[in-house]
Design a protein around this motif. Structure first.
Motif, PDB file in Angstrom:
ATOM      1  N   SER A   1       0.817  -1.216   0.000  1.00  0.00           N
ATOM      2  CA  SER A   1       0.000   0.000   0.000  1.00  0.00           C
ATOM      3  C   SER A   1       0.852   1.268   0.000  1.00  0.00           C
ATOM      4  O   SER A   1       0.445   2.290  -0.562  1.00  0.00           O
ATOM      5  CB  SER A   1      -0.952   0.009   1.196  1.00  0.00           C
ATOM      6  N   ILE A   2       2.037   1.206   0.585  1.00  0.00           N
ATOM      7  CA  ILE A   2       2.937   2.373   0.602  1.00  0.00           C
ATOM      8  C   ILE A   2       3.428   2.662  -0.818  1.00  0.00           C
ATOM      9  O   ILE A   2       3.421   3.809  -1.271  1.00  0.00           O
ATOM     10  CB  ILE A   2       4.134   2.143   1.545  1.00  0.00           C
ATOM     11  N   ALA A   3       3.838   1.634  -1.548  1.00  0.00           N
ATOM     12  CA  ALA A   3       4.294   1.822  -2.923  1.00  0.00           C
ATOM     13  C   ALA A   3       3.159   2.343  -3.799  1.00  0.00           C
ATOM     14  O   ALA A   3       3.369   3.212  -4.650  1.00  0.00           O
ATOM     15  CB  ALA A   3       4.844   0.511  -3.481  1.00  0.00           C
ATOM     16  N   ILE A   4       1.961   1.840  -3.576  1.00  0.00           N
ATOM     17  CA  ILE A   4       0.788   2.307  -4.327  1.00  0.00           C
ATOM     18  C   ILE A   4       0.538   3.779  -4.047  1.00  0.00           C
ATOM     19  O   ILE A   4       0.295   4.572  -4.966  1.00  0.00           O
ATOM     20  CB  ILE A   4      -0.459   1.457  -3.983  1.00  0.00           C
ATOM     21  N   THR A   5       0.612   4.164  -2.780  1.00  0.00           N
ATOM     22  CA  THR A   5       0.388   5.559  -2.392  1.00  0.00           C
ATOM     23  C   THR A   5       1.435   6.471  -3.004  1.00  0.00           C
ATOM     24  O   THR A   5       1.109   7.536  -3.547  1.00  0.00           O
ATOM     25  CB  THR A   5       0.401   5.692  -0.853  1.00  0.00           C
ATOM     26  N   ILE A   6       2.697   6.080  -2.950  1.00  0.00           N
ATOM     27  CA  ILE A   6       3.773   6.905  -3.508  1.00  0.00           C
ATOM     28  C   ILE A   6       3.593   7.069  -5.009  1.00  0.00           C
ATOM     29  O   ILE A   6       3.698   8.179  -5.535  1.00  0.00           O
ATOM     30  CB  ILE A   6       5.153   6.312  -3.158  1.00  0.00           C
ATOM     31  N   ALA A   7       3.307   5.983  -5.719  1.00  0.00           N
ATOM     32  CA  ALA A   7       3.104   6.075  -7.165  1.00  0.00           C
ATOM     33  C   ALA A   7       1.926   6.988  -7.485  1.00  0.00           C
ATOM     34  O   ALA A   7       1.994   7.805  -8.418  1.00  0.00           O
ATOM     35  CB  ALA A   7       2.883   4.687  -7.758  1.00  0.00           C
ATOM     36  N   GLY A   8       0.856   6.900  -6.708  1.00  0.00           N
ATOM     37  CA  GLY A   8      -0.308   7.755  -6.914  1.00  0.00           C
ATOM     38  C   GLY A   8      -0.010   9.219  -6.671  1.00  0.00           C
ATOM     39  O   GLY A   8      -0.438  10.102  -7.435  1.00  0.00           O
ATOM     40  N   GLU A   9       0.734   9.510  -5.604  1.00  0.00           N
ATOM     41  CA  GLU A   9       1.100  10.893  -5.305  1.00  0.00           C
ATOM     42  C   GLU A   9       2.035  11.467  -6.362  1.00  0.00           C
ATOM     43  O   GLU A   9       1.943  12.636  -6.709  1.00  0.00           O
ATOM     44  CB  GLU A   9       1.726  10.994  -3.914  1.00  0.00           C
ATOM     45  N   CYS A  10       2.927  10.646  -6.873  1.00  0.00           N
ATOM     46  CA  CYS A  10       3.811  11.096  -7.956  1.00  0.00           C
ATOM     47  C   CYS A  10       2.985  11.451  -9.191  1.00  0.00           C
ATOM     48  O   CYS A  10       3.230  12.477  -9.840  1.00  0.00           O
ATOM     49  CB  CYS A  10       4.837  10.023  -8.294  1.00  0.00           C
TER      50      CYS A  10
ATOM     51  N   GLY B   1       2.507  14.957 -11.575  1.00  0.00           N
ATOM     52  CA  GLY B   1       2.949  14.937 -12.966  1.00  0.00           C
ATOM     53  C   GLY B   1       4.099  14.001 -13.268  1.00  0.00           C
ATOM     54  O   GLY B   1       4.665  14.048 -14.355  1.00  0.00           O
ATOM     55  N   LEU B   2       4.458  13.141 -12.328  1.00  0.00           N
ATOM     56  CA  LEU B   2       5.545  12.186 -12.533  1.00  0.00           C
ATOM     57  C   LEU B   2       4.947  10.790 -12.629  1.00  0.00           C
ATOM     58  O   LEU B   2       4.404  10.267 -11.650  1.00  0.00           O
ATOM     59  CB  LEU B   2       6.555  12.246 -11.380  1.00  0.00           C
ATOM     60  N   LEU B   3       5.034  10.191 -13.791  1.00  0.00           N
ATOM     61  CA  LEU B   3       4.511   8.842 -13.974  1.00  0.00           C
ATOM     62  C   LEU B   3       5.616   7.831 -13.696  1.00  0.00           C
ATOM     63  O   LEU B   3       6.649   7.834 -14.371  1.00  0.00           O
ATOM     64  CB  LEU B   3       3.993   8.660 -15.398  1.00  0.00           C
TER      65      LEU B   3
ATOM     66  N   LEU C   1      10.038  13.254  -6.166  1.00  0.00           N
ATOM     67  CA  LEU C   1      10.171  12.110  -5.267  1.00  0.00           C
ATOM     68  C   LEU C   1      10.447  12.560  -3.835  1.00  0.00           C
ATOM     69  O   LEU C   1       9.845  12.039  -2.888  1.00  0.00           O
ATOM     70  CB  LEU C   1      11.278  11.170  -5.749  1.00  0.00           C
ATOM     71  N   GLU C   2      11.330  13.526  -3.650  1.00  0.00           N
ATOM     72  CA  GLU C   2      11.621  14.038  -2.308  1.00  0.00           C
ATOM     73  C   GLU C   2      10.363  14.612  -1.669  1.00  0.00           C
ATOM     74  O   GLU C   2      10.090  14.383  -0.490  1.00  0.00           O
ATOM     75  CB  GLU C   2      12.713  15.104  -2.366  1.00  0.00           C
ATOM     76  N   ASP C   3       9.591  15.377  -2.446  1.00  0.00           N
ATOM     77  CA  ASP C   3       8.359  15.965  -1.940  1.00  0.00           C
ATOM     78  C   ASP C   3       7.374  14.885  -1.515  1.00  0.00           C
ATOM     79  O   ASP C   3       6.772  14.964  -0.438  1.00  0.00           O
ATOM     80  CB  ASP C   3       7.751  16.880  -3.011  1.00  0.00           C
ATOM     81  N   VAL C   4       7.216  13.870  -2.351  1.00  0.00           N
ATOM     82  CA  VAL C   4       6.280  12.781  -2.040  1.00  0.00           C
ATOM     83  C   VAL C   4       6.756  11.999  -0.826  1.00  0.00           C
ATOM     84  O   VAL C   4       5.975  11.732   0.088  1.00  0.00           O
ATOM     85  CB  VAL C   4       6.077  11.855  -3.253  1.00  0.00           C
ATOM     86  N   PHE C   5       8.042  11.634  -0.803  1.00  0.00           N
ATOM     87  CA  PHE C   5       8.557  10.873   0.341  1.00  0.00           C
ATOM     88  C   PHE C   5       8.360  11.632   1.650  1.00  0.00           C
ATOM     89  O   PHE C   5       8.034  11.041   2.673  1.00  0.00           O
ATOM     90  CB  PHE C   5      10.043  10.545   0.167  1.00  0.00           C
ATOM     91  N   SER C   6       8.561  12.940   1.629  1.00  0.00           N
ATOM     92  CA  SER C   6       8.421  13.711   2.869  1.00  0.00           C
ATOM     93  C   SER C   6       6.962  13.881   3.274  1.00  0.00           C
ATOM     94  O   SER C   6       6.667  14.158   4.436  1.00  0.00           O
ATOM     95  CB  SER C   6       9.097  15.072   2.732  1.00  0.00           C
ATOM     96  N   SER C   7       6.028  13.705   2.340  1.00  0.00           N
ATOM     97  CA  SER C   7       4.610  13.876   2.663  1.00  0.00           C
ATOM     98  C   SER C   7       3.926  12.579   3.079  1.00  0.00           C
ATOM     99  O   SER C   7       2.816  12.620   3.606  1.00  0.00           O
ATOM    100  CB  SER C   7       3.866  14.479   1.461  1.00  0.00           C
ATOM    101  N   ILE C   8       4.563  11.450   2.846  1.00  0.00           N
ATOM    102  CA  ILE C   8       3.958  10.148   3.165  1.00  0.00           C
ATOM    103  C   ILE C   8       4.266   9.787   4.610  1.00  0.00           C
ATOM    104  O   ILE C   8       5.405   9.857   5.061  1.00  0.00           O
ATOM    105  CB  ILE C   8       4.521   9.040   2.231  1.00  0.00           C
TER     106      ILE C   8
END
Length: 82
Positions: free
Chosen positions: A22-31, A35-37, A72-79
């Motif tokens: 679920s963490i990987a799913i969340t990170i991919a979704g937030e990316c 605008g980062l696929l 990625l840094e932004d997403v990692f810090s927000s999760i």
């Protein structure tokens, strides 16, 4: 083709225990929202669906890679990790 890279997400660096899928799913979704696929392992192995897959174009320049890293840094810090 182009650059292929993976980021393995673990909850403990010493034991390399994978984070829940679920963490990987969340990170991919937030990316994607930013605008980062990116891809991720998708039930390839039982309990090891914790790798983010990056494949920017072969012509990606420094600024493109810096943008990817910034997102990625932004997403990692927000999760919030468990």
């Amino acid at each position: 083709m182009g650059l292929f890279a993976g980021i393995e997400l673990v909850s403990n660096r010493a034991t390399k225990e994978p984070v829940p899928e679920s963490i990987a799913i969340t990170i991919a979704g937030e990316c994607t929202k930013r605008g980062l696929l990116i891809g991720r392992t998708n039930r390839s192995f039982d309990n090891f669906n914790n790798t983010l897959c990056l494949s920017p174009a072969l012509i990606a320049g420094r600024s493109d890679i810096e943008e990817i890293v910034a997102i990625l840094e932004d997403v990692f810090s927000s999760i919030k990790l468990p």
